[in-house]
Write a protein that holds these residues in place. Structure first.
Motif, PDB file in Angstrom:
ATOM      1  N   PRO A   1       5.656  22.351  86.914  1.00  0.00           N
ATOM      2  CA  PRO A   1       7.006  22.677  86.446  1.00  0.00           C
ATOM      3  C   PRO A   1       7.033  23.993  85.680  1.00  0.00           C
ATOM      4  O   PRO A   1       6.157  24.277  84.869  1.00  0.00           O
ATOM      5  CB  PRO A   1       7.376  21.499  85.544  1.00  0.00           C
ATOM      6  N   GLY A   2       8.035  24.779  85.990  1.00  0.00           N
ATOM      7  CA  GLY A   2       8.204  26.066  85.311  1.00  0.00           C
ATOM      8  C   GLY A   2       7.386  27.195  85.902  1.00  0.00           C
ATOM      9  O   GLY A   2       7.439  28.320  85.416  1.00  0.00           O
ATOM     10  N   VAL A   3       6.642  26.927  86.972  1.00  0.00           N
ATOM     11  CA  VAL A   3       5.800  27.952  87.590  1.00  0.00           C
ATOM     12  C   VAL A   3       6.459  28.447  88.867  1.00  0.00           C
ATOM     13  O   VAL A   3       6.850  27.664  89.722  1.00  0.00           O
ATOM     14  CB  VAL A   3       4.391  27.396  87.905  1.00  0.00           C
ATOM     15  N   ARG A   4       6.588  29.752  88.962  1.00  0.00           N
ATOM     16  CA  ARG A   4       7.149  30.358  90.171  1.00  0.00           C
ATOM     17  C   ARG A   4       6.041  30.584  91.192  1.00  0.00           C
ATOM     18  O   ARG A   4       4.859  30.560  90.865  1.00  0.00           O
ATOM     19  CB  ARG A   4       7.801  31.689  89.827  1.00  0.00           C
ATOM     20  N   ARG A   5       6.453  30.854  92.403  1.00  0.00           N
ATOM     21  CA  ARG A   5       5.506  31.079  93.505  1.00  0.00           C
ATOM     22  C   ARG A   5       4.473  32.153  93.161  1.00  0.00           C
ATOM     23  O   ARG A   5       3.288  31.988  93.421  1.00  0.00           O
ATOM     24  CB  ARG A   5       6.293  31.470  94.753  1.00  0.00           C
ATOM     25  N   ASP A   6       4.898  33.241  92.563  1.00  0.00           N
ATOM     26  CA  ASP A   6       3.970  34.331  92.240  1.00  0.00           C
ATOM     27  C   ASP A   6       3.091  34.015  91.032  1.00  0.00           C
ATOM     28  O   ASP A   6       2.190  34.774  90.697  1.00  0.00           O
ATOM     29  CB  ASP A   6       4.704  35.654  92.046  1.00  0.00           C
ATOM     30  N   GLY A   7       3.311  32.880  90.382  1.00  0.00           N
ATOM     31  CA  GLY A   7       2.501  32.467  89.244  1.00  0.00           C
ATOM     32  C   GLY A   7       1.411  31.476  89.602  1.00  0.00           C
ATOM     33  O   GLY A   7       0.738  30.943  88.728  1.00  0.00           O
ATOM     34  N   VAL A   8       1.229  31.213  90.918  1.00  0.00           N
ATOM     35  CA  VAL A   8       0.219  30.251  91.372  1.00  0.00           C
ATOM     36  C   VAL A   8      -0.968  31.006  91.946  1.00  0.00           C
ATOM     37  O   VAL A   8      -0.814  31.916  92.755  1.00  0.00           O
ATOM     38  CB  VAL A   8       0.796  29.296  92.445  1.00  0.00           C
ATOM     39  N   ASP A   9      -2.158  30.621  91.511  1.00  0.00           N
ATOM     40  CA  ASP A   9      -3.398  31.203  92.027  1.00  0.00           C
ATOM     41  C   ASP A   9      -4.279  30.060  92.503  1.00  0.00           C
ATOM     42  O   ASP A   9      -4.557  29.130  91.738  1.00  0.00           O
ATOM     43  CB  ASP A   9      -4.101  32.007  90.933  1.00  0.00           C
ATOM     44  N   ILE A  10      -4.713  30.127  93.757  1.00  0.00           N
ATOM     45  CA  ILE A  10      -5.540  29.090  94.353  1.00  0.00           C
ATOM     46  C   ILE A  10      -6.843  29.729  94.804  1.00  0.00           C
ATOM     47  O   ILE A  10      -6.822  30.765  95.473  1.00  0.00           O
ATOM     48  CB  ILE A  10      -4.847  28.440  95.570  1.00  0.00           C
ATOM     49  N   SER A  11      -7.965  29.115  94.435  1.00  0.00           N
ATOM     50  CA  SER A  11      -9.254  29.650  94.880  1.00  0.00           C
ATOM     51  C   SER A  11     -10.161  28.504  95.318  1.00  0.00           C
ATOM     52  O   SER A  11     -10.030  27.370  94.854  1.00  0.00           O
ATOM     53  CB  SER A  11      -9.922  30.466  93.776  1.00  0.00           C
TER      54      SER A  11
ATOM     55  N   THR B   1      -9.745  25.340  92.887  1.00  0.00           N
ATOM     56  CA  THR B   1      -9.125  25.549  91.582  1.00  0.00           C
ATOM     57  C   THR B   1      -7.701  26.045  91.768  1.00  0.00           C
ATOM     58  O   THR B   1      -7.455  26.976  92.532  1.00  0.00           O
ATOM     59  CB  THR B   1      -9.925  26.570  90.734  1.00  0.00           C
ATOM     60  N   VAL B   2      -6.772  25.396  91.072  1.00  0.00           N
ATOM     61  CA  VAL B   2      -5.362  25.787  91.076  1.00  0.00           C
ATOM     62  C   VAL B   2      -4.995  26.175  89.650  1.00  0.00           C
ATOM     63  O   VAL B   2      -5.209  25.401  88.717  1.00  0.00           O
ATOM     64  CB  VAL B   2      -4.455  24.629  91.549  1.00  0.00           C
ATOM     65  N   VAL B   3      -4.448  27.384  89.500  1.00  0.00           N
ATOM     66  CA  VAL B   3      -3.977  27.854  88.194  1.00  0.00           C
ATOM     67  C   VAL B   3      -2.508  28.191  88.346  1.00  0.00           C
ATOM     68  O   VAL B   3      -2.118  28.908  89.274  1.00  0.00           O
ATOM     69  CB  VAL B   3      -4.769  29.096  87.720  1.00  0.00           C
ATOM     70  N   GLY B   4      -1.696  27.663  87.447  1.00  0.00           N
ATOM     71  CA  GLY B   4      -0.259  27.953  87.440  1.00  0.00           C
ATOM     72  C   GLY B   4       0.125  28.585  86.116  1.00  0.00           C
ATOM     73  O   GLY B   4      -0.133  28.013  85.059  1.00  0.00           O
ATOM     74  N   THR B   5       0.715  29.773  86.183  1.00  0.00           N
ATOM     75  CA  THR B   5       1.115  30.501  84.986  1.00  0.00           C
ATOM     76  C   THR B   5       2.631  30.473  84.872  1.00  0.00           C
ATOM     77  O   THR B   5       3.334  30.867  85.805  1.00  0.00           O
ATOM     78  CB  THR B   5       0.620  31.962  85.045  1.00  0.00           C
TER      79      THR B   5
ATOM     80  N   ARG C   1       5.857  21.290  76.179  1.00  0.00           N
ATOM     81  CA  ARG C   1       4.611  21.888  75.725  1.00  0.00           C
ATOM     82  C   ARG C   1       4.421  23.266  76.352  1.00  0.00           C
ATOM     83  O   ARG C   1       4.799  23.491  77.497  1.00  0.00           O
ATOM     84  CB  ARG C   1       3.425  21.000  76.093  1.00  0.00           C
ATOM     85  N   SER C   2       3.827  24.142  75.572  1.00  0.00           N
ATOM     86  CA  SER C   2       3.546  25.465  76.103  1.00  0.00           C
ATOM     87  C   SER C   2       2.153  25.452  76.711  1.00  0.00           C
ATOM     88  O   SER C   2       1.378  24.522  76.519  1.00  0.00           O
ATOM     89  CB  SER C   2       3.642  26.510  74.998  1.00  0.00           C
ATOM     90  N   GLY C   3       1.845  26.481  77.420  1.00  0.00           N
ATOM     91  CA  GLY C   3       0.536  26.587  78.060  1.00  0.00           C
ATOM     92  C   GLY C   3       0.672  26.581  79.565  1.00  0.00           C
ATOM     93  O   GLY C   3       1.699  26.211  80.123  1.00  0.00           O
ATOM     94  N   ASP C   4      -0.361  27.006  80.213  1.00  0.00           N
ATOM     95  CA  ASP C   4      -0.380  27.097  81.658  1.00  0.00           C
ATOM     96  C   ASP C   4      -1.185  25.927  82.226  1.00  0.00           C
ATOM     97  O   ASP C   4      -1.794  25.165  81.493  1.00  0.00           O
ATOM     98  CB  ASP C   4      -0.978  28.435  82.075  1.00  0.00           C
TER      99      ASP C   4
END
Length: 125
Positions: A41-51, A58-62, A79-82
């Motif tokens: 929630p709150g993460v846009r397409r360009d804020g997702v990094d998959i490796s 690993t999935v990171v959502g900013t 809550r804040s944070g990625d």
């Protein structure tokens, strides 16, 4: 019952380091692939990094900071944070055919199994 995908626990972070949350996720399996749905929630397409490194996905959502400049909260429950999720793949996948899509803060991943681990049908002659 053991799962083919294991969550990797992250070690405790120092207060000065980035704050991560483990997102909610679902995993399903078919004969052809593993399907992973991750809520970001709150993460846009360009804020997702998959490796994918070795056997670890690993999935990171900013999250974007969309708060007004003069924002003074009276109460904060969001809550804040990625987000960060690491899954160990206990079976080989076909890396060239992995598919990912994001819509409304939900990431859908298709991780096709490598041919050597797919069930085989044997014909009787």
């Amino acid at each position: 019952m053991s799962t083919q995908l294991d969550t990797i626990q992250t070690s405790e972070k120092k207060a000065s380091e980035r704050t991560w949350q483990r997102p909610h996720y679902d995993v399903s399996e078919s004969e052809e692939a593993f399907n992973v749905r991750v809520h970001l929630p709150g993460v846009r397409r360009d804020g997702v990094d998959i490796s994918l490194e070795e056997d670890t996905l690993t999935v990171v959502g900013t999250r974007a900071n969309d708060l007004p400049e003069n924002w003074r909260p009276l109460r904060r429950e969001i809550r804040s944070g990625d987000y960060r999720l690491s899954l160990r793949l206990n079976v080989p996948v076909n890396e060239a055919k992995i598919k990912a899509s994001v819509e409304n803060g939900v990431l859908d991943l298709s991780l096709p199994k490598a041919d050597e681990v797919k069930p085989r049908k044997i014909k009787i002659s």
